[in-house]
Design a protein around this motif. Structure first.
Motif, short mmCIF file in Angstrom:
data_model
loop_
_atom_site.label_atom_id
_atom_site.label_comp_id
_atom_site.label_asym_id
_atom_site.label_seq_id
_atom_site.Cartn_x
_atom_site.Cartn_y
_atom_site.Cartn_z
N LYS A 1 0.72 -0.93 -0.59
CA LYS A 1 0.21 -0.30 -0.30
C LYS A 1 1.02 0.98 -0.12
CE LYS A 1 -3.74 -2.36 2.31
NZ LYS A 1 -4.43 -2.17 3.73
N LEU A 2 2.67 1.41 0.30
CA LEU A 2 2.95 2.04 0.36
C LEU A 2 4.03 2.52 -1.21
CD1 LEU A 2 4.62 1.84 3.99
CD2 LEU A 2 2.63 3.27 3.17
N PRO A 3 4.09 3.87 -1.16
CA PRO A 3 4.46 3.68 -2.20
C PRO A 3 6.26 3.67 -2.47
CG PRO A 3 4.45 5.79 -1.51
CD PRO A 3 3.67 5.12 -0.23
N LYS A 4 6.61 3.67 -3.79
CA LYS A 4 8.18 3.44 -4.02
C LYS A 4 8.98 4.95 -3.46
CE LYS A 4 6.73 -1.46 -3.54
NZ LYS A 4 5.30 -0.67 -3.28
N PRO A 5 10.16 4.73 -3.80
CA PRO A 5 11.46 5.82 -3.43
C PRO A 5 11.99 6.38 -4.76
CG PRO A 5 12.02 4.07 -2.44
CD PRO A 5 11.39 3.53 -2.49
N ASP A 6 11.14 7.04 -5.42
CA ASP A 6 12.11 7.97 -6.37
C ASP A 6 13.68 6.93 -6.85
OD1 ASP A 6 9.68 8.42 -7.54
OD2 ASP A 6 10.27 10.41 -6.05
N LEU A 7 14.54 7.50 -5.32
CA LEU A 7 15.64 7.15 -5.64
C LEU A 7 15.94 6.26 -3.65
CD1 LEU A 7 18.61 6.94 -6.05
CD2 LEU A 7 19.38 9.09 -5.87
N TYR A 8 16.74 5.19 -3.62
CA TYR A 8 17.21 4.36 -2.61
C TYR A 8 18.70 4.84 -2.40
CZ TYR A 8 17.35 0.37 1.82
OH TYR A 8 17.31 0.31 2.64
N VAL A 9 18.93 4.81 -1.11
CA VAL A 9 20.93 5.53 -0.93
C VAL A 9 20.94 4.63 0.42
CG1 VAL A 9 22.21 7.41 -0.53
CG2 VAL A 9 20.77 7.71 -2.22
N TYR A 10 21.71 4.01 0.09
CA TYR A 10 22.15 2.96 1.07
C TYR A 10 23.83 3.68 1.33
CZ TYR A 10 23.59 -0.58 3.72
OH TYR A 10 23.72 -1.85 5.62
N LEU A 11 24.32 4.04 2.89
CA LEU A 11 25.14 4.62 3.61
C LEU A 11 26.20 3.22 3.78
CD1 LEU A 11 24.25 7.68 4.82
CD2 LEU A 11 24.94 6.90 2.73
N HIS A 12 27.30 2.72 3.22
CA HIS A 12 27.75 1.43 3.84
C HIS A 12 28.60 1.39 5.04
CE1 HIS A 12 29.11 -3.05 4.23
NE2 HIS A 12 30.70 -1.73 3.04
N LEU A 13 28.98 1.54 5.70
CA LEU A 13 30.38 1.67 6.49
C LEU A 13 30.90 -0.23 6.70
CD1 LEU A 13 29.73 4.77 8.89
CD2 LEU A 13 30.89 4.21 7.25
N ASP A 14 31.70 -0.36 7.61
CA ASP A 14 32.56 -1.12 8.08
C ASP A 14 32.21 -1.85 9.58
OD1 ASP A 14 33.41 -2.63 5.10
OD2 ASP A 14 35.37 -1.55 5.86
N VAL A 15 31.58 -2.97 9.96
CA VAL A 15 31.16 -2.75 10.79
C VAL A 15 32.11 -2.24 12.19
CG1 VAL A 15 30.53 -4.32 13.55
CG2 VAL A 15 30.23 -4.72 11.01
N ASP A 16 33.52 -1.71 12.20
CA ASP A 16 33.81 -1.26 13.45
C ASP A 16 33.97 0.28 12.75
OD1 ASP A 16 35.17 -3.54 13.48
OD2 ASP A 16 37.66 -3.21 12.56
N ASN A 17 33.74 1.29 11.59
CA ASN A 17 33.32 1.98 11.70
C ASN A 17 31.88 2.60 12.43
OD1 ASN A 17 35.58 3.23 10.65
ND2 ASN A 17 35.25 2.84 8.73
N LEU A 18 31.05 1.78 12.03
CA LEU A 18 29.43 1.34 12.90
C LEU A 18 29.56 1.73 14.34
CD1 LEU A 18 27.27 -0.45 10.62
CD2 LEU A 18 27.33 1.85 10.59
N LEU A 19 30.42 1.02 14.95
CA LEU A 19 30.88 0.96 16.08
C LEU A 19 31.54 2.13 16.71
CD1 LEU A 19 31.98 -2.92 16.61
CD2 LEU A 19 29.44 -1.83 17.32
N LYS A 20 32.25 2.62 15.67
CA LYS A 20 33.15 3.99 16.33
C LYS A 20 31.69 4.92 16.64
CE LYS A 20 37.61 3.09 14.58
NZ LYS A 20 38.44 3.45 13.75
N ASN A 21 30.95 5.35 15.64
CA ASN A 21 29.94 6.55 15.50
C ASN A 21 28.86 5.95 16.51
OD1 ASN A 21 31.22 7.61 13.52
ND2 ASN A 21 29.87 6.53 11.88
N ILE A 22 28.43 4.76 16.60
CA ILE A 22 27.71 4.06 18.64
C ILE A 22 28.42 4.87 19.38
CG2 ILE A 22 26.47 2.47 19.23
CD1 ILE A 22 26.39 0.77 16.68
N GLU A 23 29.53 4.49 19.30
CA GLU A 23 30.17 5.39 20.33
C GLU A 23 30.46 6.59 20.40
OE1 GLU A 23 34.23 4.68 23.20
OE2 GLU A 23 33.97 3.56 21.32
N LYS A 24 29.97 7.16 19.39
CA LYS A 24 30.73 8.77 19.65
C LYS A 24 29.65 9.41 19.92
CE LYS A 24 33.89 9.16 16.32
NZ LYS A 24 34.62 9.82 14.96
N ARG A 25 27.94 9.07 19.76
CA ARG A 25 26.83 9.47 19.64
C ARG A 25 26.18 8.81 21.26
NH1 ARG A 25 23.02 6.78 14.79
NH2 ARG A 25 22.80 4.52 16.44
N GLY A 26 27.13 8.06 22.08
CA GLY A 26 26.48 7.62 23.70
C GLY A 26 25.00 7.61 24.00
#
Length: 212
Positions: free
Chosen positions: A117-142
């Protein structure tokens, strides 16, 4: 590329909300952000996943549908430009990794009723980061409930996204590998991403860009 409905996605800690907010501000778009901070089950889920996984995923399912349905209807009414920091398919990707088999089967029945029932996006952007960098960002935002994040869980979520991409050809998917850039603090990196999104045409299916 003419875009009315843009989705910015990514794993936990990938920076999707930051980018969506920056783009919405610059291009005067209507911003649709997931209200995860208001979900009472989220901190409990990180303490006891088996107990709280199903109510968490069901509450997210209901909240995401309600929010997208309301905002997309307004978008159709006023012909505004919408940027969202999540796509409804996110519900299924996360549920695959948090629910038991029987819970997932029940969950999927509800999901399938809503998804079409929901519309589809005109563009879908996926930001890919390796797990190590994800964990660093998670730690930073606290956020306290995220600080014991299981790297394997993040890896499974990433695999779930790519499995979804490989089955999807209804709209263009732009995968940006952002491991070597910082679009929040580096204005030139942000400008390059904006150019990739708004100044190119992409065919339906997967389109990959390695950013450095």
């Amino acid at each position: 590329m003419k875009i009315n409905y843009l989705v910015i996605e990514g794993n936990i800690g990938a920076g999707k909300t930051s980018l969506a907010t920056m783009l919405a501000k610059e291009f005067h778009a209507k911003e649709v952000l997931e209200g995860f901070n208001e979900n009472p089950f989220l901190p409990k889920f990180y303490e006891d996943r088996d107990k709280y996984a199903f109510p968490l995923e069901m509450s997210f399912l209901a909240d995401r549908y309600s929010q997208l349905n309301k905002n997309i209807r307004e978008f159709e009414l006023f012909s505004s430009f919408v940027i969202s920091d999540y796509y409804f398919m996110k519900s299924l990707i996360f549920a695959q990794n948090t629910l038991s088999e029987t819970e997932y089967q029940l969950y999927q029945r509800f999901f399938n009723i809503i998804y079409e029932k929901l519309p589809k996006p005109d563009l879908y952007v996926y930001l890919h980061l390796d797990v190590d960098n994800l964990l660093k960002n998670i730690e930073k935002r606290g956020r306290s409930y995220e600080q014991k994040m299981d790297p394997l869980y993040l890896e499974k979520i990433s695999q779930g996204y790519f499995s979804f991409f490989n089955q999807q050809n209804n709209f263009p998917i732009l995968i940006l590998d952002t491991n070597k850039i910082d679009f929040v603090r580096n204005k030139e990196h942000y400008k390059r991403i904006a150019q990739l999104i708004f100044e190119r045409d992409y065919p339906k299916g997967i389109n990959r860009v390695l950013m450095d």
